[in-house]
Write a protein that holds these residues in place. Structure first.
Motif, PDB file in Angstrom:
ATOM      1  N   ALA A 264      53.066  32.555  98.049  1.00  0.00           N
ATOM      2  CA  ALA A 264      51.631  31.903  97.854  1.00  0.00           C
ATOM      3  C   ALA A 264      51.144  33.035  97.031  1.00  0.00           C
ATOM      4  CB  ALA A 264      50.848  31.598  99.293  1.00  0.00           C
ATOM      5  N   ASP A 265      51.524  33.124  95.966  1.00  0.00           N
ATOM      6  CA  ASP A 265      50.928  34.412  94.959  1.00  0.00           C
ATOM      7  C   ASP A 265      49.419  34.026  94.678  1.00  0.00           C
ATOM      8  OD1 ASP A 265      53.228  35.708  95.030  1.00  0.00           O
ATOM      9  OD2 ASP A 265      53.947  34.983  92.986  1.00  0.00           O
ATOM     10  N   GLY A 266      48.403  34.841  94.797  1.00  0.00           N
ATOM     11  CA  GLY A 266      47.125  34.760  94.350  1.00  0.00           C
ATOM     12  C   GLY A 266      46.378  34.065  95.496  1.00  0.00           C
ATOM     13  N   LEU A 267      46.947  34.002  96.616  1.00  0.00           N
ATOM     14  CA  LEU A 267      46.244  33.396  97.877  1.00  0.00           C
ATOM     15  C   LEU A 267      45.130  34.251  98.148  1.00  0.00           C
ATOM     16  CD1 LEU A 267      46.300  30.993  99.811  1.00  0.00           C
ATOM     17  CD2 LEU A 267      47.563  32.326 101.179  1.00  0.00           C
ATOM     18  N   LYS A 268      43.746  33.652  98.211  1.00  0.00           N
ATOM     19  CA  LYS A 268      42.658  34.388  98.761  1.00  0.00           C
ATOM     20  C   LYS A 268      42.209  34.425 100.235  1.00  0.00           C
ATOM     21  CE  LYS A 268      40.885  34.671  94.053  1.00  0.00           C
ATOM     22  NZ  LYS A 268      39.750  34.241  93.162  1.00  0.00           N
ATOM     23  N   ASN A 269      41.559  35.335 100.676  1.00  0.00           N
ATOM     24  CA  ASN A 269      41.032  35.087 102.060  1.00  0.00           C
ATOM     25  C   ASN A 269      42.033  35.123 103.091  1.00  0.00           C
ATOM     26  OD1 ASN A 269      38.263  35.188 101.048  1.00  0.00           O
ATOM     27  ND2 ASN A 269      38.563  32.846 100.513  1.00  0.00           N
ATOM     28  N   LEU A 270      42.989  35.699 102.996  1.00  0.00           N
ATOM     29  CA  LEU A 270      44.267  35.424 104.106  1.00  0.00           C
ATOM     30  C   LEU A 270      43.620  35.906 105.343  1.00  0.00           C
ATOM     31  CD1 LEU A 270      47.164  35.239 104.318  1.00  0.00           C
ATOM     32  CD2 LEU A 270      47.557  37.578 104.036  1.00  0.00           C
ATOM     33  N   HIS A 271      42.813  36.800 105.509  1.00  0.00           N
ATOM     34  CA  HIS A 271      42.291  37.080 106.878  1.00  0.00           C
ATOM     35  C   HIS A 271      41.560  35.791 107.621  1.00  0.00           C
ATOM     36  CE1 HIS A 271      40.930  39.655 110.441  1.00  0.00           C
ATOM     37  NE2 HIS A 271      39.690  39.141 110.057  1.00  0.00           N
ATOM     38  N   SER A 272      40.860  35.159 106.715  1.00  0.00           N
ATOM     39  CA  SER A 272      40.343  33.891 107.147  1.00  0.00           C
ATOM     40  C   SER A 272      41.131  32.999 107.899  1.00  0.00           C
ATOM     41  CB  SER A 272      39.224  33.619 106.059  1.00  0.00           C
ATOM     42  OG  SER A 272      38.195  34.454 106.018  1.00  0.00           O
ATOM     43  N   ILE A 273      42.463  32.706 106.633  1.00  0.00           N
ATOM     44  CA  ILE A 273      43.299  31.753 106.825  1.00  0.00           C
ATOM     45  C   ILE A 273      43.867  32.062 108.446  1.00  0.00           C
ATOM     46  CG2 ILE A 273      45.599  31.136 106.223  1.00  0.00           C
ATOM     47  CD1 ILE A 273      44.610  31.594 103.227  1.00  0.00           C
ATOM     48  N   ILE A 274      44.299  33.289 108.665  1.00  0.00           N
ATOM     49  CA  ILE A 274      45.044  33.625 109.695  1.00  0.00           C
ATOM     50  C   ILE A 274      44.231  33.257 111.061  1.00  0.00           C
ATOM     51  CG2 ILE A 274      45.699  35.676 111.278  1.00  0.00           C
ATOM     52  CD1 ILE A 274      46.783  36.923 108.605  1.00  0.00           C
ATOM     53  N   LEU A 275      43.016  33.538 110.975  1.00  0.00           N
ATOM     54  CA  LEU A 275      41.796  33.500 111.885  1.00  0.00           C
ATOM     55  C   LEU A 275      41.797  31.903 112.185  1.00  0.00           C
ATOM     56  CD1 LEU A 275      38.992  35.935 111.386  1.00  0.00           C
ATOM     57  CD2 LEU A 275      40.856  36.079 113.096  1.00  0.00           C
ATOM     58  N   ASP A 276      41.741  31.102 111.157  1.00  0.00           N
ATOM     59  CA  ASP A 276      41.552  29.568 111.260  1.00  0.00           C
ATOM     60  C   ASP A 276      42.959  29.156 111.784  1.00  0.00           C
ATOM     61  OD1 ASP A 276      40.118  27.281 110.652  1.00  0.00           O
ATOM     62  OD2 ASP A 276      41.559  26.681 108.976  1.00  0.00           O
ATOM     63  N   GLY A 277      44.160  29.729 111.500  1.00  0.00           N
ATOM     64  CA  GLY A 277      45.386  29.040 112.058  1.00  0.00           C
ATOM     65  C   GLY A 277      45.125  29.529 113.620  1.00  0.00           C
ATOM     66  N   ILE A 278      44.985  30.577 114.005  1.00  0.00           N
ATOM     67  CA  ILE A 278      44.809  31.043 115.404  1.00  0.00           C
ATOM     68  C   ILE A 278      43.806  30.238 116.131  1.00  0.00           C
ATOM     69  CG2 ILE A 278      44.067  32.884 117.124  1.00  0.00           C
ATOM     70  CD1 ILE A 278      45.110  34.715 115.015  1.00  0.00           C
ATOM     71  N   LYS A 279      42.592  29.884 115.566  1.00  0.00           N
ATOM     72  CA  LYS A 279      41.750  29.026 116.439  1.00  0.00           C
ATOM     73  C   LYS A 279      42.036  27.784 116.322  1.00  0.00           C
ATOM     74  CE  LYS A 279      37.226  27.098 115.379  1.00  0.00           C
ATOM     75  NZ  LYS A 279      35.986  27.045 114.312  1.00  0.00           N
ATOM     76  N   HIS A 280      43.057  27.176 115.576  1.00  0.00           N
ATOM     77  CA  HIS A 280      43.267  25.820 115.685  1.00  0.00           C
ATOM     78  C   HIS A 280      44.800  25.687 116.299  1.00  0.00           C
ATOM     79  CE1 HIS A 280      40.110  25.190 112.723  1.00  0.00           C
ATOM     80  NE2 HIS A 280      39.862  24.102 113.403  1.00  0.00           N
ATOM     81  N   PHE A 281      45.495  26.647 116.843  1.00  0.00           N
ATOM     82  CA  PHE A 281      46.487  26.714 117.559  1.00  0.00           C
ATOM     83  C   PHE A 281      46.634  25.997 118.638  1.00  0.00           C
ATOM     84  CE2 PHE A 281      48.814  28.514 121.086  1.00  0.00           C
ATOM     85  CZ  PHE A 281      50.283  28.425 120.378  1.00  0.00           C
ATOM     86  N   SER A 282      47.580  25.038 119.003  1.00  0.00           N
ATOM     87  CA  SER A 282      47.712  24.289 120.099  1.00  0.00           C
ATOM     88  C   SER A 282      49.115  24.217 120.510  1.00  0.00           C
ATOM     89  CB  SER A 282      46.986  22.927 120.027  1.00  0.00           C
ATOM     90  OG  SER A 282      47.208  22.019 120.980  1.00  0.00           O
ATOM     91  N   TRP A 283      49.509  24.444 121.856  1.00  0.00           N
ATOM     92  CA  TRP A 283      50.836  24.380 122.386  1.00  0.00           C
ATOM     93  C   TRP A 283      50.871  24.074 123.720  1.00  0.00           C
ATOM     94  CZ3 TRP A 283      54.482  22.953 119.642  1.00  0.00           C
ATOM     95  CH2 TRP A 283      55.667  23.357 120.002  1.00  0.00           C
ATOM     96  N   PRO A 284      50.606  22.916 124.170  1.00  0.00           N
ATOM     97  CA  PRO A 284      50.396  22.451 125.555  1.00  0.00           C
ATOM     98  C   PRO A 284      51.496  22.826 126.315  1.00  0.00           C
ATOM     99  CG  PRO A 284      49.798  20.491 124.013  1.00  0.00           C
ATOM    100  CD  PRO A 284      50.519  21.799 123.150  1.00  0.00           C
ATOM    101  N   GLY A 285      51.319  23.223 127.670  1.00  0.00           N
ATOM    102  CA  GLY A 285      52.424  23.564 128.623  1.00  0.00           C
ATOM    103  C   GLY A 285      52.647  24.911 128.555  1.00  0.00           C
ATOM    104  N   ARG A 286      52.088  25.881 127.655  1.00  0.00           N
ATOM    105  CA  ARG A 286      52.507  27.147 127.687  1.00  0.00           C
ATOM    106  C   ARG A 286      51.084  27.987 127.765  1.00  0.00           C
ATOM    107  NH1 ARG A 286      55.694  23.682 124.733  1.00  0.00           N
ATOM    108  NH2 ARG A 286      57.967  24.380 124.441  1.00  0.00           N
ATOM    109  N   TYR A 287      50.905  28.649 129.050  1.00  0.00           N
ATOM    110  CA  TYR A 287      49.785  29.298 129.296  1.00  0.00           C
ATOM    111  C   TYR A 287      48.483  28.343 129.270  1.00  0.00           C
ATOM    112  CZ  TYR A 287      52.549  33.380 129.008  1.00  0.00           C
ATOM    113  OH  TYR A 287      53.554  34.457 129.165  1.00  0.00           O
ATOM    114  N   ASP A 288      48.488  27.237 129.672  1.00  0.00           N
ATOM    115  CA  ASP A 288      47.299  26.410 129.726  1.00  0.00           C
ATOM    116  C   ASP A 288      46.438  26.546 130.897  1.00  0.00           C
ATOM    117  OD1 ASP A 288      47.275  24.469 127.894  1.00  0.00           O
ATOM    118  OD2 ASP A 288      48.793  23.490 128.270  1.00  0.00           O
ATOM    119  N   GLN A 289      44.980  26.625 130.660  1.00  0.00           N
ATOM    120  CA  GLN A 289      44.224  26.955 131.711  1.00  0.00           C
ATOM    121  C   GLN A 289      42.980  26.131 131.547  1.00  0.00           C
ATOM    122  OE1 GLN A 289      43.160  31.035 132.021  1.00  0.00           O
ATOM    123  NE2 GLN A 289      41.216  30.778 133.201  1.00  0.00           N
ATOM    124  N   PHE A 290      42.612  25.334 132.580  1.00  0.00           N
ATOM    125  CA  PHE A 290      41.329  24.556 132.351  1.00  0.00           C
ATOM    126  C   PHE A 290      40.775  24.429 133.574  1.00  0.00           C
ATOM    127  CE2 PHE A 290      44.699  21.508 132.699  1.00  0.00           C
ATOM    128  CZ  PHE A 290      44.189  20.375 133.654  1.00  0.00           C
TER     129      PHE A 290
END
Length: 471
Positions: A264-290
């Motif tokens: 992805a040449d020329g991709l900007k705001n990589l740090h923000s992209i990573i943070l957004d990906g982490i924020k929206h991460f979902s994987w039920p059944g692994r370390y779930d707490q509520f």
């Protein structure tokens, strides 16, 4: 035969490996290339998927899901193939985080099914359960023209059906521990050698920090394939919902960053992209707490020594924040070829060493409830999970649970121990035995076959998507 989702699953399940299948019978790697050709595809088609291949013992699914989430946040169309599923087979094949629909699954499955052999010959075998799913995923992702596909290896790596992938862009190896010793063992070095089989000349390679014996094997195989493998430490700066996922997320960030830098040449705001990906991460059944009123639930599908130790530490750390005036409960189920009694002892030792004393322990099956909605083990016990000789075929489910009860009482005679026939009964037991206003912390672990129904019954999972509304 009607090409329905139900019939697709019947065909798929008819190809499950026999209980005592050998690694040779399960892998079929040589045949994978031939089956792919029968589908009309070549190595170039697989290369067009720009694959990230993930192997390891612990955290493969979470790491794959983190990678996929970050790449999706970058605007890429992402295919994700994982194993096993939590509730529904379609979860194994996702596009942009969403499982394909039941109608899409059925249509694509029968396209694949009709082109593949139905009986084995001297020249070509028939694909088994996992091989069929891998072939189906390639078929779907190629037709969808995804920008990138993230593939989690099934069990090993070197002889795994997914290792038909010859030119991954990035290869990732999560924490390696002793598991599936019958197929990959007998020692950690041999297991590491199997995992390292996904390393291919020309790919970028990343690994979690490994114990010295594993690191030595990975470096040796990397040198043989002319690959430089980077060992990734935990990144303490990542904003995670649970500290237990830091190792997996750190590895995923390194892998996704490398892929994006290359593709992805020329991709900007990589740090923000990573943070957004982490924020929206979902994987039920692994370390779930509520939290549910006074009930605090902790659910993780850990099923081997290493992952169960991590789960116990995760639960223990949460218990420390609440103090001692909290009722602590364990709900456990595990039925496999592993020694389940030894796994039980490991959980108990891990909790005691962390100064966590359970008031109640509940053993149950994989059966969801009494209404026929069952996801359970075979009726005959084929598992070698006892430390002494027992006529396995004569042990009923109730008898198996009673053996769990006896084993725990030997470990901790002060705890109240219960055996319940269904997951629903186990959850209800936690409410019956805790008729006080104090908080209750319950750890549910031992298998995804337990955690999936538990999350469903607790109302934590969204309804499984059906119909044509698929990616």
């Amino acid at each position: 035969m009607e090409e329905s989702y139900e019939n697709a699953l019947k065909c798929l399940h008819s190809r499950k490996a026999q209980p005592r299948a050998t690694l040779d019978e399960m892998r079929g790697l040589d045949d994978m290339s031939k089956w792919i050709e029968l589908l009309g595809y070549s190595g170039k088609h697989l290369d067009s998927l720009n694959i990230i291949h993930v192997a390891g013992t612990d955290g493969k699914g979470s790491t794959s899901a983190y990678i996929a989430s970050i790449l999706k946040a970058s605007g890429k169309k992402v295919g994700l193939y994982t194993s096993p599923h939590l509730r529904d087979t379609r979860e194994r094949i996702r596009i942009n985080g969403r499982p394909i629909s039941d109608t899409r699954f059925a249509a694509e499955f029968f396209e694949v099914w009709e082109k593949l052999p139905k009986t084995p010959t001297m020249e070509l075998d028939i694909p088994r359960y996992l091989q069929l799913l891998a072939l189906l995923s390639f078929h779907v992702f190629i037709k969808e023209k995804v920008d990138v596909a993230v593939y989690e290896a099934h069990m090993g790596g070197r002889y795994d059906a997914t290792n038909v992938i010859q030119s991954p862009i990035v290869a990732v190896i999560t924490h390696v521990a002793k598991d599936h010793v019958r197929y990959l063992g007998p020692n950690i070095e041999k297991i590491a050698w199997h995992k390292a089989g996904i390393l291919k000349t020309g790919c970028l390679a990343f690994s979690s920090i490994q114990e010295p014996a594993v690191e030595e094997v990975l470096n040796r195989v990397a040198a043989e394939t002319e690959v430089t493998i980077k060992f990734i430490s935990k990144d303490t700066r990542l904003p995670l919902a649970t500290e237990a996922q830091r190792e997996n997320c750190s590895l995923a960030v390194a892998a996704a960053n490398a892929w994006l830098s290359l593709k992805a040449d020329g991709l900007k705001n990589l740090h923000s992209i990573i943070l957004d990906g982490i924020k929206h991460f979902s994987w039920p059944g692994r370390y779930d707490q509520f939290q549910e009123g006074k009930y605090q639930w902790f659910l993780d599908g850990a099923h081997n020594e290493s992952s169960l130790s991590n789960t116990a530490r995760w639960f223990a750390e949460a218990c420390r924040t609440k103090g001692s005036d909290v009722t602590k409960i364990l709900i456990f189920a595990h039925f496999s070829k592993r020694n389940s009694i030894e796994l039980l002892r490991l959980v108990q030792r891990s909790l005691i060493s962390a100064d966590v004393h359970l008031g109640h322990v509940i053993f149950t099956t994989y059966k969801k409830s009494h209404d026929g909605n069952v996801k359970s083990r075979p009726t005959k016990a084929k598992q070698n999970w006892l430390t002494h000789t027992v006529d396995q075929d004569k042990i009923s489910r109730a008898g198996e649970l009673e053996l769990f009860r006896q084993a725990w009482r030997e470990l901790d005679p002060d705890a109240m121990v219960w055996c319940e026939d269904t997951v629903e009964d186990a959850l209800n037991r936690t409410r019956i035995i805790t008729q006080t206003d104090s908080e209750i912390q319950t750890l549910v672990t031992g298998s995804l076959h337990l955690v999936g129904p538990a999350l469903d019954l607790l109302g934590y999972l969204k309804p499984v998507r059906v119909g044509q509304t698929s990616a």
